[in-house]
Design an enzyme around this catalytic site. Sequence first.
Site, PDB file in Angstrom:
ATOM      1  N   SER A   1       0.830  -1.202   0.000  1.00  0.00           N
ATOM      2  CA  SER A   1       0.000   0.000   0.000  1.00  0.00           C
ATOM      3  C   SER A   1       0.865   1.253   0.000  1.00  0.00           C
ATOM      4  CB  SER A   1      -0.892  -0.005   1.243  1.00  0.00           C
ATOM      5  OG  SER A   1      -1.494   1.267   1.438  1.00  0.00           O
TER       6      SER A   1
ATOM      7  N   TYR B   1      -2.054  -0.856  10.942  1.00  0.00           N
ATOM      8  CA  TYR B   1      -2.341  -1.483   9.638  1.00  0.00           C
ATOM      9  C   TYR B   1      -1.236  -1.113   8.648  1.00  0.00           C
ATOM     10  CZ  TYR B   1      -3.937  -1.434   4.833  1.00  0.00           C
ATOM     11  OH  TYR B   1      -3.994  -1.585   3.468  1.00  0.00           O
TER      12      TYR B   1
ATOM     13  N   LYS C   1       2.042  -3.406   6.643  1.00  0.00           N
ATOM     14  CA  LYS C   1       2.417  -3.430   5.225  1.00  0.00           C
ATOM     15  C   LYS C   1       3.914  -3.215   5.070  1.00  0.00           C
ATOM     16  CE  LYS C   1      -1.583  -4.258   3.407  1.00  0.00           C
ATOM     17  NZ  LYS C   1      -1.829  -5.578   2.809  1.00  0.00           N
TER      18      LYS C   1
HETATM   19  C1  WQD Z   1      -9.769   8.915   1.249  1.00  0.00           C
HETATM   20  C2  WQD Z   1     -10.065  10.389   1.482  1.00  0.00           C
HETATM   21  C3  WQD Z   1     -10.593  10.957   3.738  1.00  0.00           C
HETATM   22  C4  WQD Z   1     -14.313   8.743   4.034  1.00  0.00           C
HETATM   23  C5  WQD Z   1      -6.911   4.005   3.322  1.00  0.00           C
HETATM   24  C6  WQD Z   1      -5.671   3.206   3.623  1.00  0.00           C
HETATM   25  C7  WQD Z   1      -5.130   2.636   2.337  1.00  0.00           C
HETATM   26  C8  WQD Z   1      -6.164   1.746   1.771  1.00  0.00           C
HETATM   27  C9  WQD Z   1      -7.389   2.602   1.436  1.00  0.00           C
HETATM   28  C10 WQD Z   1      -7.026  -0.377   2.603  1.00  0.00           C
HETATM   29  C11 WQD Z   1      -9.448  10.920   2.761  1.00  0.00           C
HETATM   30  C12 WQD Z   1     -11.781  11.195   2.828  1.00  0.00           C
HETATM   31  C13 WQD Z   1     -13.130   9.267   3.550  1.00  0.00           C
HETATM   32  C14 WQD Z   1     -15.398   9.609   4.333  1.00  0.00           C
HETATM   33  C15 WQD Z   1     -14.068  11.483   3.640  1.00  0.00           C
HETATM   34  N1  WQD Z   1      -6.366   0.696   2.705  1.00  0.00           N
HETATM   35  N2  WQD Z   1     -13.023  10.614   3.360  1.00  0.00           N
HETATM   36  N3  WQD Z   1     -15.233  10.940   4.122  1.00  0.00           N
HETATM   37  O1  WQD Z   1      -7.507   6.856   4.103  1.00  0.00           O
HETATM   38  O2  WQD Z   1      -6.715   7.461   1.737  1.00  0.00           O
HETATM   39  O3  WQD Z   1      -6.559   5.096   2.515  1.00  0.00           O
HETATM   40  O4  WQD Z   1      -7.857   3.200   2.660  1.00  0.00           O
HETATM   41  O5  WQD Z   1      -7.572  -0.900   1.705  1.00  0.00           O
HETATM   42  O6  WQD Z   1      -3.951   1.879   2.620  1.00  0.00           O
HETATM   43  O7  WQD Z   1      -4.698   4.072   4.175  1.00  0.00           O
HETATM   44  O8  WQD Z   1      -8.779   6.073   2.054  1.00  0.00           O
HETATM   45  O9  WQD Z   1     -11.137   6.197   1.354  1.00  0.00           O
HETATM   46  O10 WQD Z   1     -10.607   6.227   3.843  1.00  0.00           O
HETATM   47  O11 WQD Z   1     -10.095   8.228   2.458  1.00  0.00           O
HETATM   48  O12 WQD Z   1     -13.946  12.706   3.468  1.00  0.00           O
HETATM   49  O13 WQD Z   1     -16.498   9.188   4.780  1.00  0.00           O
HETATM   50  O14 WQD Z   1     -11.471  10.550   1.622  1.00  0.00           O
HETATM   51  O15 WQD Z   1     -10.478  12.023   4.676  1.00  0.00           O
HETATM   52  O16 WQD Z   1      -9.014  12.246   2.531  1.00  0.00           O
HETATM   53  P1  WQD Z   1      -7.359   6.487   2.675  1.00  0.00           P
HETATM   54  P2  WQD Z   1     -10.229   6.624   2.454  1.00  0.00           P
END
Ligand code: WQD
Length: 342
Positions: A128, A153, A157
């Site tokens: 990741s 998590y 990785k």
């Molecule tokens: C993306 C953006 C949130 C939800 C993580 C892990 C990565 C992978 C994918 C596992 C951010 C914003 C999110 C919401 C929002 N892991 N957001 N409202 O955190 O970039 O990555 O998940 O599969 O390794 O680190 O992904 O989709 O949670 O967030 O505004 O309800 O969307 O703040 O900026 P992230 P995400």
Amino acid sequence: MSKGKILVTGGTGYIGSHTVVELQQSGFDVVIIDDLSNSSIEVVDNIEKITGIKPEFEEFNLQDYAKCETFFEKYTDIKAIIHFAASKAVGESVQEPLKYYRNNLTSLMNLVECQRKYGVQNIVFSSSCTVYGQPEILPVTEETPRKEAESPYGNTKSVCEDILRDSTSAYKNINAIALRYFNPIGAHESALIGENPSGVPNNLVPFITQTAAGIREQLSVFGDDYDTRDGSCIRDFINVVDLAKAHVVAIDRLLSGKNKANYEYFNIGTGDGATVLELINSFMSATGVDLNYKIVGRRDGDIEKIYADTTLANEELGWKAEKTMEETLASAWNWEKHYRGL
Ligand code: WQD
């Protein structure tokens, strides 16, 4: 004529199931190991509906070494492994670090032990971009230094990458490729498989599609005061089918001996960054849905911006993301509607 049998651990999960489809459609036979802790057995039937081929399936958790050995004694024709099976909820990992270290590290170590014992040379690992933390310079290349992970998590990785680096160096005839995913989104065009998180989604796009489906009241956008073009975070959102195809390319590379080192790693993203608000607008224009959302405070642990330099994957693997954000978000919405019977 089959190109050989590939073990896909976590093959009933989101990225795993899409990869099984692409492997089968590229001529490989597939056997899945999954403990069904975060997916359902119906995914196996849906894979068969898409490809016409039912993958073999074994249900157990890879932490059980005895069951790992029994598996490899039964399946003596495994050409390579693609390892997805892991606990993957960032927030949960902060509450339950031991569960994450025990599951994610033990599972990989058991697989590598079995590779040594049963002569399975090749493994592709689901890593990741989280290993980069918040990079100083963007876009990130594979030489961008890894940083302290933002969560247990993310740390699993990084440690799993180190396990593969050191194992491929110490033990003969083990070759590994780690694929560092950016943000996987979307679903197969059939709408028969897709992202189906249990409980309240942590990730952005499933929360969007569940809000659009009326399952969630409103999407919260975590912050619009970041140093970006519209104040919301930037991510590199990659279509899950493009991502699945990258795994087939990595397997072909290892099976044909084209790898240039025993351990290689590649950024798998689109190379473009999009903000959260841009993605929301893209979803609304791609689907015609008027999404109910509001801006709230920042989410702990979020990094501000990250997106990939994909030159190495483009040139070395000969792989490039092809699908647009609009068609990807439309596929996510089609999956949600199909899954909910809308
Ligand atoms: C993306 C953006 C949130 C939800 C993580 C892990 C990565 C992978 C994918 C596992 C951010 C914003 C999110 C919401 C929002 N892991 N957001 N409202 O955190 O970039 O990555 O998940 O599969 O390794 O680190 O992904 O989709 O949670 O967030 O505004 O309800 O969307 O703040 O900026 P992230 P995400």
